[in-house]
Design a protein around this motif. Structure first.
Motif, short mmCIF file in Angstrom:
data_model
loop_
_atom_site.label_atom_id
_atom_site.label_comp_id
_atom_site.label_asym_id
_atom_site.label_seq_id
_atom_site.Cartn_x
_atom_site.Cartn_y
_atom_site.Cartn_z
N PHE A 47 0.84 -1.21 0.00
CA PHE A 47 0.00 0.00 0.00
C PHE A 47 0.88 1.25 0.00
CE2 PHE A 47 -3.38 -2.86 1.74
CZ PHE A 47 -4.36 -2.57 0.81
N PHE A 65 -5.19 -5.60 6.82
CA PHE A 65 -5.11 -5.61 5.36
C PHE A 65 -3.61 -5.44 5.04
CE2 PHE A 65 -9.59 -3.76 4.16
CZ PHE A 65 -10.19 -4.72 4.95
N LYS A 67 -1.58 -6.67 2.55
CA LYS A 67 -1.18 -6.29 1.20
C LYS A 67 -2.41 -6.05 0.33
CE LYS A 67 0.00 -10.99 0.05
NZ LYS A 67 -0.12 -12.10 0.47
N THR A 69 -5.21 -6.21 -2.48
CA THR A 69 -5.76 -7.24 -3.37
C THR A 69 -5.50 -6.79 -4.81
OG1 THR A 69 -7.91 -6.16 -3.53
CG2 THR A 69 -7.62 -7.71 -1.70
N GLN A 72 -7.28 -3.62 -5.83
CA GLN A 72 -6.70 -2.44 -5.17
C GLN A 72 -5.39 -2.04 -5.83
OE1 GLN A 72 -6.64 -3.98 -1.14
NE2 GLN A 72 -8.88 -3.92 -1.00
N THR A 91 -17.94 -8.69 -5.49
CA THR A 91 -17.84 -8.70 -4.04
C THR A 91 -16.84 -9.76 -3.62
OG1 THR A 91 -20.05 -7.91 -3.68
CG2 THR A 91 -19.18 -9.35 -1.99
N GLY A 92 -15.99 -9.43 -2.69
CA GLY A 92 -14.97 -10.40 -2.25
C GLY A 92 -13.61 -10.06 -2.83
N SER A 93 -13.59 -9.15 -3.82
CA SER A 93 -12.31 -8.81 -4.46
C SER A 93 -11.57 -7.72 -3.68
CB SER A 93 -12.58 -8.32 -5.88
OG SER A 93 -13.45 -7.20 -5.83
N GLY A 94 -12.24 -7.08 -2.75
CA GLY A 94 -11.65 -5.94 -2.05
C GLY A 94 -11.97 -4.63 -2.75
N LYS A 95 -13.06 -4.60 -3.52
CA LYS A 95 -13.37 -3.41 -4.31
C LYS A 95 -13.77 -2.22 -3.42
CE LYS A 95 -18.08 -5.04 -5.12
NZ LYS A 95 -18.82 -4.20 -4.22
N THR A 96 -14.36 -2.50 -2.26
CA THR A 96 -14.79 -1.38 -1.41
C THR A 96 -13.58 -0.51 -1.02
OG1 THR A 96 -16.45 -2.87 -0.53
CG2 THR A 96 -16.19 -0.77 0.61
N GLN A 132 -16.99 -0.09 6.48
CA GLN A 132 -15.59 -0.21 6.03
C GLN A 132 -14.95 1.17 5.89
OE1 GLN A 132 -12.93 -2.48 2.71
NE2 GLN A 132 -14.73 -3.49 3.45
N ARG A 346 -24.22 -10.70 0.51
CA ARG A 346 -22.86 -10.20 0.78
C ARG A 346 -22.32 -10.76 2.09
NH1 ARG A 346 -19.93 -6.08 -1.06
NH2 ARG A 346 -19.37 -5.67 1.06
P1 AMP Z 1 -15.20 -6.34 -0.75
O1 AMP Z 1 -14.94 -7.01 -2.07
O2 AMP Z 1 -14.86 -4.90 -0.75
O3 AMP Z 1 -16.58 -6.63 -0.25
O4 AMP Z 1 -14.18 -7.00 0.32
C1 AMP Z 1 -14.23 -8.34 0.66
C2 AMP Z 1 -13.57 -8.60 2.00
O5 AMP Z 1 -12.16 -8.45 1.89
C3 AMP Z 1 -14.02 -7.65 3.09
O6 AMP Z 1 -14.29 -8.43 4.24
C4 AMP Z 1 -12.81 -6.77 3.35
O7 AMP Z 1 -12.76 -6.40 4.69
C5 AMP Z 1 -11.64 -7.67 2.96
N1 AMP Z 1 -10.47 -6.95 2.39
C6 AMP Z 1 -10.48 -5.92 1.54
N2 AMP Z 1 -9.23 -5.56 1.21
C7 AMP Z 1 -8.40 -6.39 1.87
C8 AMP Z 1 -6.96 -6.53 1.93
N3 AMP Z 1 -6.15 -5.74 1.25
N4 AMP Z 1 -6.46 -7.51 2.73
C9 AMP Z 1 -7.28 -8.32 3.44
N5 AMP Z 1 -8.64 -8.25 3.42
C10 AMP Z 1 -9.20 -7.30 2.63
#
Ligand code: AMP
Length: 346
Positions: A47, A65, A67, A69, A72, A91-96, A132, A346
């Motif tokens: 990051f 977090f 490193k 995803t 990101q 969802t699950g990719s860390g897109k938020t 988040q 989700r």
């Molecule tokens: P999202 O796709 O944004 O819904 O994120 C999916 C899950 O991944 C959520 O539980 C986040 O808290 C987690 N997350 C997002 N970014 C990271 C990261 N860099 N490292 C570990 N977990 C993460």
């Protein structure tokens, strides 16, 4: 009806039981290393290397977090340069965090009320995004308002009058406030995010989004995230983004490696009986049962409760506070089975 066992399950006894009574297909998921080597050839930068500032690095480390995803690592450099982004990611990719981090970073540099607005298709998703953002922005004193249907308008008007930095909203209720809440406007908005754009459009939010686009500044940054790129999403993209960069990550493996997945092929009329048997054999685990209809969710929760399982339903015909209550009870372990329609996906 599909079933997700929400914690590691005893796969041996589960498969042995079920082999005797029905067809069972198991599917082993790859380890995180297997998944990442199949999609990326070199490790993602940190990051810090991506240019994230210290207050956010501290929050990232307290959230573990460690490193970035893939989404990101792909999106952050462009977003921090000020480019509009189309993110093709599920969802699950860390897109938020991929869209929240650049917004928070710019907010830190130039703090202003009503700086960003994030539109999400469901109320539950809006709550999760807000949680988040608040976690990532905890060291910056960021103020978020959640503006979704099913909650009192008046409370939301008060929250908006306190001039939050970020509004996370479902489109219908945000539009209601833009029309009816005195003193509230998004005239100074700097960032707009359309999250899960394909679902926003599937839920027929297109016309309301068009109205919202008309009353916010054209000079802004826009991020559009979508799991799929349909013709409708492409049209929305043309209407809302300027010279965007498209970032896309492979979403071949999106489940956690500890999740065991099974396909049970069983006669329709015996589904409920099998479900009860399954709930019994997995009673040490928490469980989410997804149903297609509200009626099924309600009915199955009642059956399970009558059989002394601590089950709770979750569906779109419950009031918003009952929906949040059901989720909280399930997350805190007060109820071990959540029987839900896709509002809980989700
Ligand atoms: P999202 O796709 O944004 O819904 O994120 C999916 C899950 O991944 C959520 O539980 C986040 O808290 C987690 N997350 C997002 N970014 C990271 C990261 N860099 N490292 C570990 N977990 C993460």
């Amino acid at each position: 009806m599909s079933l997700v066992v929400a914690s590691e399950c005893a796969s041996e006894s589960f498969s042995a039981d079920y082999n005797s009574s029905c067809t069972l297909t198991t599917c082993k998921m790859p380890s995180p290393e297997e998944a990442s080597t199949s999609t990326a050839t070199k490790p993602n930068p940190t990051f810090k290397e991506l240019g994230v500032i210290d207050p956010l690095l501290d929050a990232l480390s307290s959230l573990s977090f460690t490193k970035p995803t893939d989404i990101q690592a792909e999106a952050l450099p462009y977003a921090l340069q000020g480019r509009d982004i189309i993110g093709v990611a599920e969802t699950g990719s860390g897109k938020t965090a991929a869209f929240a981090l650049p917004i928070l970073q710019k907010l830190w540099e130039d703090p202003q009320p009503l700086f960003a607005c994030i539109l999400a298709p469901t109320r539950e998703l809006a709550y999760q995004i807000s949680q988040q953002i608040e976690a990532l922005g905890s060291g910056m004193g960021v103020r978020c308002a959640i503006i979704v249907g099913g909650m009192p308008m008046m409370d939301q008007s008060i929250a908006l009058s306190k001039r939050p930095h970020i509004v996370v909203a479902t489109p219908g209720r945000l539009h209601d406030h833009l029309e009816n809440t005195k003193g509230f406007s998004l005239r100074n908005l700097k960032y707009l995010v359309l999250d899960e754009a394909d679902r926003l459009l599937d839920l027929d939010f297109g016309p309301i989004i068009d109205k919202i686009l008309k009353v916010i500044p054209k000079e802004r940054h826009t991020y559009l995230f979508s799991a799929t790129m349909t013709a409708k999403v492409a049209k929305l993209q043309r209407a809302s983004l300027v010279n965007p960069v498209r970032v896309e990550v492979s979403t071949k493996y999106t489940t956690v490696p500890t999740l065991l997945q099974y396909y049970l092929f069983i006669p329709y009329v015996q589904k409920d009986v099998h479900l009860v048997h399954l709930a019994n054999s997995l009673s040490q685990n928490s469980m989410i049962v997804f149903t297609r209809t509200v009626h099924d969710a309600q009915r199955l929760a009642l059956i399970l409760r009558n059989l002394d399982f601590s089950a709770v339903p979750l569906h779109g015909q419950m009031s918003q506070s009952a929906r949040l209550g059901a989720l909280t009870k399930f997350k805190s372990g007060g109820r071990s089975i959540l029987v839900a329609t896709d509002v809980a996906s989700r």
